[in-house]
Write an enzyme that holds these catalytic residues in place. Structure first.
Site, PDB file in Angstrom:
ATOM      1  N   GLU A  97       0.815  -1.214   0.000  1.00  0.00           N
ATOM      2  CA  GLU A  97       0.000   0.000   0.000  1.00  0.00           C
ATOM      3  C   GLU A  97       0.845   1.259   0.000  1.00  0.00           C
ATOM      4  O   GLU A  97       0.505   2.246  -0.661  1.00  0.00           O
ATOM      5  CB  GLU A  97      -0.950  -0.009   1.199  1.00  0.00           C
ATOM      6  CG  GLU A  97      -2.096  -1.013   1.090  1.00  0.00           C
ATOM      7  CD  GLU A  97      -1.700  -2.454   1.348  1.00  0.00           C
ATOM      8  OE1 GLU A  97      -0.562  -2.698   1.816  1.00  0.00           O
ATOM      9  OE2 GLU A  97      -2.526  -3.349   1.081  1.00  0.00           O
TER      10      GLU A  97
ATOM     11  N   GLN B  67      -7.664  -1.813  -1.000  1.00  0.00           N
ATOM     12  CA  GLN B  67      -8.699  -2.852  -1.064  1.00  0.00           C
ATOM     13  C   GLN B  67      -9.728  -2.772   0.070  1.00  0.00           C
ATOM     14  O   GLN B  67     -10.914  -3.002  -0.146  1.00  0.00           O
ATOM     15  CB  GLN B  67      -7.995  -4.201  -1.059  1.00  0.00           C
ATOM     16  CG  GLN B  67      -8.788  -5.318  -1.613  1.00  0.00           C
ATOM     17  CD  GLN B  67      -7.896  -6.531  -1.771  1.00  0.00           C
ATOM     18  OE1 GLN B  67      -7.560  -7.188  -0.787  1.00  0.00           O
ATOM     19  NE2 GLN B  67      -7.496  -6.823  -2.990  1.00  0.00           N
TER      20      GLN B  67
ATOM     21  N   HIS C 290     -11.345  -5.591   9.061  1.00  0.00           N
ATOM     22  CA  HIS C 290     -12.067  -5.422   7.793  1.00  0.00           C
ATOM     23  C   HIS C 290     -13.358  -4.636   7.970  1.00  0.00           C
ATOM     24  O   HIS C 290     -14.312  -4.821   7.203  1.00  0.00           O
ATOM     25  CB  HIS C 290     -12.377  -6.784   7.163  1.00  0.00           C
ATOM     26  CG  HIS C 290     -11.156  -7.517   6.701  1.00  0.00           C
ATOM     27  ND1 HIS C 290     -10.332  -8.203   7.562  1.00  0.00           N
ATOM     28  CD2 HIS C 290     -10.594  -7.649   5.477  1.00  0.00           C
ATOM     29  CE1 HIS C 290      -9.335  -8.739   6.880  1.00  0.00           C
ATOM     30  NE2 HIS C 290      -9.464  -8.417   5.616  1.00  0.00           N
TER      31      HIS C 290
HETATM   32  C1  TPP Z   1      -2.155  -4.620   4.205  1.00  0.00           C
HETATM   33  C2  TPP Z   1      -3.138  -5.505   3.534  1.00  0.00           C
HETATM   34  N1  TPP Z   1      -3.354  -5.362   2.204  1.00  0.00           N
HETATM   35  C3  TPP Z   1      -4.243  -6.151   1.574  1.00  0.00           C
HETATM   36  C4  TPP Z   1      -4.934  -7.093   2.265  1.00  0.00           C
HETATM   37  C5  TPP Z   1      -5.959  -7.948   1.538  1.00  0.00           C
HETATM   38  N2  TPP Z   1      -5.462  -9.288   1.315  1.00  0.00           N
HETATM   39  C6  TPP Z   1      -5.731 -10.258   2.204  1.00  0.00           C
HETATM   40  S1  TPP Z   1      -4.985 -11.672   1.809  1.00  0.00           S
HETATM   41  C7  TPP Z   1      -4.300 -11.027   0.435  1.00  0.00           C
HETATM   42  C8  TPP Z   1      -3.424 -11.890  -0.419  1.00  0.00           C
HETATM   43  C9  TPP Z   1      -2.218 -12.327   0.304  1.00  0.00           C
HETATM   44  O1  TPP Z   1      -1.562 -13.328  -0.408  1.00  0.00           O
HETATM   45  P1  TPP Z   1      -0.379 -14.173   0.185  1.00  0.00           P
HETATM   46  O2  TPP Z   1       0.514 -13.318   0.998  1.00  0.00           O
HETATM   47  O3  TPP Z   1       0.229 -14.900  -0.947  1.00  0.00           O
HETATM   48  O4  TPP Z   1      -1.067 -15.188   1.207  1.00  0.00           O
HETATM   49  P2  TPP Z   1      -2.132 -16.347   0.910  1.00  0.00           P
HETATM   50  O5  TPP Z   1      -3.478 -15.734   1.003  1.00  0.00           O
HETATM   51  O6  TPP Z   1      -1.827 -16.917  -0.416  1.00  0.00           O
HETATM   52  O7  TPP Z   1      -1.953 -17.317   2.025  1.00  0.00           O
HETATM   53  C10 TPP Z   1      -4.670  -9.698   0.281  1.00  0.00           C
HETATM   54  C11 TPP Z   1      -4.282  -8.835  -0.835  1.00  0.00           C
HETATM   55  C12 TPP Z   1      -4.703  -7.206   3.651  1.00  0.00           C
HETATM   56  N3  TPP Z   1      -5.358  -8.107   4.414  1.00  0.00           N
HETATM   57  N4  TPP Z   1      -3.795  -6.418   4.252  1.00  0.00           N
END
Ligand code: TPP
Ligand code: MG
Lengths: 334, 329
Positions: A57, A79, A126
């Site tokens: 971000e 998001q 959230h």
């Molecule tokens: C700071 C922040 N940005 C965006 C999100 C939204 N978000 C939640 S999970 C995710 C994907 C994360 O992917 P990864 O690190 O590969 O973990 P996985 O879900 O595959 O276990 C996103 C973009 C968040 N929770 N926190």
């Protein structure tokens, strides 16, 4: 149309009209946004104008500021508002102040969109409503639409605006509408009068509130999801409340507020965010500064509790029609 | 170093293999049950299943010792079960009940256990990574030779704070194992679409941190790599990175239209690489267990999971004033 469709359409109109407008964020391009607010834009305008970013971000906002300083107009999505904190430094230290400290050599016309508020079982990471973190910062504008028509018009106005705008989208209203109660069926936006959204580039100006319910007993100041709660509370209690949807928190339409409070002599302020140092405190102060001699009763705030947004007790936290209704009755006794 | 191929005939006891089988199966069945309860409306909001990734936590827990710590993201159910937390308490947190680990205040993404040295469950992508280094700092400060397993995803690997943490961890020789669970997707964004340097473990080289890529579908490979990582940390040599190549079978969370990958891709992974099937195969062909033995384990797991679901349904909703607890001391 729904609020999501209205937001998408605002992007579409702005991108068609001005090729300086670029749109990006996490899962915004290929997928079209987790809430689908940017669906179809990449297909229509190409990957150079609507694209995905990694999950960073601070990087998203920081690069947008650089783009804006040199001629582009980024419209970016965080998001969920709850994820904006890594970018807070960029927003406060860079975006908000670039104009001032460069003597207006460089400016920052960016729009940072983010879904806010509860009502979807998001728990503490959230569901937050962080508007006061932004209204506290001079140099930012802060907008909160409550319906599809305003969402489109206000977003277009925000994109046109020459300064950084924080655009907070109440996610409970995305596919709404919401009538103040979480456990009753509602008609869809498609059949709702405020789901009728004018075509083309029709803006809703920043800094203009809207009176969504006229009344003579008490003025209720609300924005976003809480507009509907205020209306529901007025219906349920029979108190003839005048409900003002602020629409823009910064700049604030103090004229509309003052005129109403001078008429009713009473004021209730509602928001979903936590109470302490919430935007309601600022509103209450402004009303007392401008309307003190018209007030017939102490003002009342109805807000989220000073706790993290709960996982299990979402609707106990949420300041619903019952709590707002009590405040309406109480302010009438005062 | 690139992923090492694990020896064809692993030198591993029947007992050990059976434990891995049982632990991985518990996670899988637990997650399947969570999915069902979600479908029935008993679990609401966000819920991220771990199905497909079981070998990662089970392999690493096999090398953890008492006092070692773990911290992870919101995709945390598997980590909690693998470190021995009570399935009843986890499931009841998912349903937001009083009997949950956080008494319903945390939900699926936010649970903790002091007893098991599980430091959460964190909903903000990347936020747990510096915390992991801080835990490791505390151990070093206190003169313990404990390590902290700091798990994060391939998507989280792009957050800036990860690199601030790498630098500090190496600078201060902190005993932290950074476990990148590379399941190839961050929501709908594949690794290829988020970086031009997809060997995520190599990013540590810029900070002088040792690391390697690991086959995360094979519990024995994970365990072996975990042994190297932990030995490095316990010897006071600083942090170590394991980029564990894994795969999630289900959607990112419960609502995921899955337009970013093909069904065939998922199917192929399930059929050819499934971590539980691999161990099952080893148990049967190695003569370590019979079909009946495995059936008995399946049954036992099913009972544990069903019991947790019953508990999670019957545990009462938290009292209203629970919301006001634990905000300040
Ligand atoms: C700071 C922040 N940005 C965006 C999100 C939204 N978000 C939640 S999970 C995710 C994907 C994360 O992917 P990864 O690190 O590969 O973990 P996985 O879900 O595959 O276990 C996103 C973009 C968040 N929770 N926190
Ligand atoms: Mg991932």
């Amino acid at each position: 149309m729904t609020m999501i469709e209205a937001i998408r359409e605002a992007h579409d109109v702005a991108m068609a009209a001005d090729d300086r407008v670029v749109v990006f964020g996490e899962d915004v391009g290929f997928f079209g946004g987790v809430f689908r607010c940017t669906a179809g834009l990449q297909a229509k305008y190409g990957k150079s104008r609507c694209f995905d970013t990694p999950i960073n971000e601070s990087g998203i906002v920081g690069t947008a500021i650089g783009m804006a300083a040199y001629g582009l107009k980024p419209v970016i999505e965080i998001q969920f508002a709850d994820y904006v904190y890594p970018a807070y430094d960029q927003i406060v230290s860079e975006a908000a102040r670039l104009r001032h400290r460069s003597n207006a050599d460089f400016t920052c016309p960016i729009v940072i969109r983010m879904p806010t508020g509860g009502g979807i079982f998001g728990g503490q990471t959230h569901s937050q409503s962080p508007e006061a973190l932004f209204t506290h910062v001079s140099g930012l504008k802060v907008v909160v639409p409550s319906n599809p028509r305003d969402a489109k018009g206000l977003l277009l106005a925000s994109i046109e605006d020459p300064d950084p705008v924080i655009f907070l989208e109440p996610k409970r209203l995305y596919n709404g509408p919401f009538d103040g109660y979480h456990d009753r069926p509602v008609t869809s936006w498609k059949k709702h009068p405020k789901g009728e959204v004018p075509e083309g580039n029709e803006i809703v100006p920043l800094g203009k509130a809207s009176i969504t319910r006229e009344g003579s007993d008490v003025t209720v100041l609300a924005y976003g999801t809480m507009v509907y709660v205020a209306e529901a509370a007025a219906e349920a209690t029979g108190v003839d409340a005048e409900v003002i949807d602020l629409r823009t928190l910064l700049p604030l339409d103090l004229d509309t507020i003052t005129a109403s409070v001078e008429k009713t002599g009473r004021c209730v302020i509602v928001h979903e965010a936590t109470r302490t140092s919430g935007f309601g405190a600022e509103l209450m102060c402004l009303v007392q500064e401008s309307c003190f001699y018209h007030l017939e009763a102490p003002m009342i705030r109805v807000t989220g509790w000073d706790t993290p947004y709960p996982h299990a007790q979402e609707w106990e936290y949420f300041p619903g029609p019952a709590r707002v209704g009590e405040a309406l009755k109480k302010v009438m006794e005062g | 170093m690139a992923a090492r191929k694990s020896a064809k005939k692993p030198n591993v006891s029947a007992e050990e293999l059976t434990k891995y089988y049982r632990d991985m199966l518990l996670i899988r069945r637990f997650e399947e049950k969570s999915g069902q309860l979600y479908g029935m409306g008993l679990i609401g909001g966000f819920c991220h299943l771990y199905i497909g990734q079981e070998a990662v936590v089970v392999g690493l827990e096999a090398v953890a010792e008492e006092g070692d710590k773990r911290i992870t993201s919101y995709r945390d159910h598997g980590h909690m079960l693998a470190c021995g937390m009570d399935p009843d308490g986890v499931m009841a947190e998912l349903t937001g009940r009083e009997g949950g680990y956080s008494k319903g205040k945390g939900g699926s993404m936010h649970m903790f256990s002091k007893e098991k040295h599980f430091y959460g469950g964190h909903g903000i992508v990347g936020a747990q990574v510096p915390l992991g280094a801080g835990l490791a700092f505390s151990d070093k400060y206190k003169g313990n030779d404990r390590v902290t397993f700091t798990y994060f995803g391939d998507g989280a690997a792009n957050q800036g704070q990860v690199y601030e943490t790498y630098n500090m961890a190496q600078l201060w020789d902190l005993p932290v194992v950074f476990v990148i669970e590379n399941n190839q997707y961050a929501m709908g964004t594949s690794v290829q679409r988020s970086t031009k340097s997809p060997a995520l473990w190599k990013r540590g080289e810029a900070y002088g941190i040792a690391g390697e890529e690991v086959d995360g579908m094979n519990v024995l490979s994970v365990k072996e790599a975990g042994e190297r990582a932990v030995a490095h940390c316990r010897a006071g040599k600083g942090p170590y990175i394991l980029e564990v190549k894994t795969y999630r079978y289900r959607g990112h969370s419960m609502s995921d239209p899955a337009k970013y990958r093909t069904r065939e891709e998922v199917q192929k992974m399930r059929e050819e690489r499934d971590p539980i099937e691999q161990v099952r195969e080893m148990l049967l062909t190695g003569g370590h267990a019979s079909e009946d033995d495995l059936k008995a384990i399946d049954k036992e797991i099913k009972e544990i999971v069903n019991k947790s679901a019953e508990f999670a349904k019957e545990s009462p909703e938290p009292a209203l004033d629970e919301l006001w607890t634990d905000i300040y001391a």
